[in-house]
Design an enzyme around this catalytic site. Structure first.
Site, mmCIF file in Angstrom:
data_model
loop_
_atom_site.group_PDB
_atom_site.id
_atom_site.type_symbol
_atom_site.label_atom_id
_atom_site.label_comp_id
_atom_site.label_asym_id
_atom_site.label_seq_id
_atom_site.Cartn_x
_atom_site.Cartn_y
_atom_site.Cartn_z
ATOM 1 C CG ASP A 255 5.473 -39.404 101.141
ATOM 2 O OD1 ASP A 255 6.110 -40.430 101.457
ATOM 3 O OD2 ASP A 255 4.233 -39.562 100.747
ATOM 4 C CG HIS A 256 4.962 -39.046 105.799
ATOM 5 N ND1 HIS A 256 4.462 -38.110 104.920
ATOM 6 C CD2 HIS A 256 4.084 -40.152 105.974
ATOM 7 C CE1 HIS A 256 3.177 -38.586 104.574
ATOM 8 N NE2 HIS A 256 2.752 -39.576 105.276
ATOM 9 C CG HIS B 97 10.340 -50.686 75.359
ATOM 10 N ND1 HIS B 97 9.579 -51.582 75.192
ATOM 11 C CD2 HIS B 97 11.582 -50.866 74.759
ATOM 12 C CE1 HIS B 97 10.269 -52.736 74.894
ATOM 13 N NE2 HIS B 97 11.388 -52.187 74.704
ATOM 14 N NE ARG C 240 9.338 -51.638 68.644
ATOM 15 C CZ ARG C 240 10.574 -52.082 69.116
ATOM 16 N NH1 ARG C 240 11.723 -51.800 68.422
ATOM 17 N NH2 ARG C 240 10.655 -52.956 70.247
ATOM 18 C CG HIS C 241 10.559 -47.880 71.700
ATOM 19 N ND1 HIS C 241 9.734 -48.691 72.046
ATOM 20 C CD2 HIS C 241 11.706 -48.681 71.395
ATOM 21 C CE1 HIS C 241 9.815 -49.913 71.907
ATOM 22 N NE2 HIS C 241 10.979 -50.017 71.743
ATOM 23 C CB CYS D 170 5.482 -41.431 98.105
ATOM 24 S SG CYS D 170 4.567 -42.288 96.877
ATOM 25 C CB THR E 228 2.453 -47.005 96.761
ATOM 26 O OG1 THR E 228 1.806 -45.552 96.221
ATOM 27 C CG2 THR E 228 1.505 -47.344 97.949
ATOM 28 N N GLY E 229 4.947 -45.091 95.713
ATOM 29 C CA GLY E 229 5.334 -44.705 94.406
ATOM 30 C C GLY E 229 4.361 -44.226 93.542
ATOM 31 N NE ARG F 240 4.408 -45.791 104.763
ATOM 32 C CZ ARG F 240 3.448 -44.880 104.802
ATOM 33 N NH1 ARG F 240 2.372 -45.098 103.781
ATOM 34 N NH2 ARG F 240 3.552 -43.922 105.523
HETATM 35 C C1 RB5 Z 1 1.324 -41.241 102.687
HETATM 36 O O1 RB5 Z 1 0.599 -42.082 103.664
HETATM 37 C C2 RB5 Z 1 1.060 -42.181 101.430
HETATM 38 O O2 RB5 Z 1 -0.317 -42.171 100.839
HETATM 39 C C3 RB5 Z 1 2.240 -41.652 100.036
HETATM 40 O O3 RB5 Z 1 3.381 -42.056 100.734
HETATM 41 C C4 RB5 Z 1 1.883 -42.470 98.998
HETATM 42 O O4 RB5 Z 1 2.042 -43.926 99.025
HETATM 43 C C5 RB5 Z 1 0.845 -41.956 97.936
HETATM 44 O O5 RB5 Z 1 0.971 -42.535 96.898
#
Ligand code: RB5
Length: 146
Positions: free
Chosen positions: A11-12, A101, A135-136, A68, A70-71, A112
């Site tokens: 995303d952005h 695993h 096992r996995h 994104c 945070t991921g 970010r």
């Molecule tokens: C966008 O502002 C932010 O929420 C997105 O990039 C992400 O971190 C969501 O999980």
């Protein structure tokens, strides 16, 4: 490491690192399909997670990479697709373990809170690590039953 077929999206919040990862992966000999976006305009991460995860599920890509802010949102969205095991990863160690695993097939990165060089190390480890099976494999089979 053998060349992989990778689908990438963001995303952005992950756009800049998505672009950087894409050219770096291509320079390493991997093929990369970019699902977008094409600029930093604000978009909704589920749209890109969904299209990328579908290609992994259809075995048109070996791995998905989603970036994104945070991921986290990318992982939540990608895991809605049956057969996808998406993991939000911020360390090289977790990248390795998620392959060994969990047989993770989509990695979700933070654009970010994790720098570009660290994310490249994470991706390199992720695509270069193999599932250990045994096992996995039993546990993965149970995941597929849920
Ligand atoms: C966008 O502002 C932010 O929420 C997105 O990039 C992400 O971190 C969501 O999980």
């Amino acid at each position: 490491m053998s060349a992989k077929r990778i689908v990438i999206g963001s995303d952005h919040g992950g756009f800049d690192q998505k672009e950087s990862l894409k050219s770096w992966l291509v320079s390493q000999g991997h093929s990369v399909k970019d699902m977008g976006p094409e600029n930093t305009a604000s978009v909704d991460y589920p749209d890109y997670a969904h299209t990328a995860a579908k290609l992994v599920k259809q075995e048109e890509a070996d791995f998905g990479i989603l970036v994104c802010g945070t991921g986290l949102g990318m992982a939540i969205a990608a895991n809605k697709v049956a057969g996808i095991r998406a993991v939000p990863v911020t360390s090289v160690e977790f990248a390795q373990l998620s392959r060994e695993h969990n047989d993770a097939n989509v990695i979700c990165l933070s654009g970010r809170f994790v720098d570009d060089a660290t994310n490249k190390n994470i991706v390199s480890t992720f695509i270069g690590s193999d599932f250990e099976g045994e096992r996995h494999a039993r546990r993965i089979a149970k995941l597929e039953q849920i």
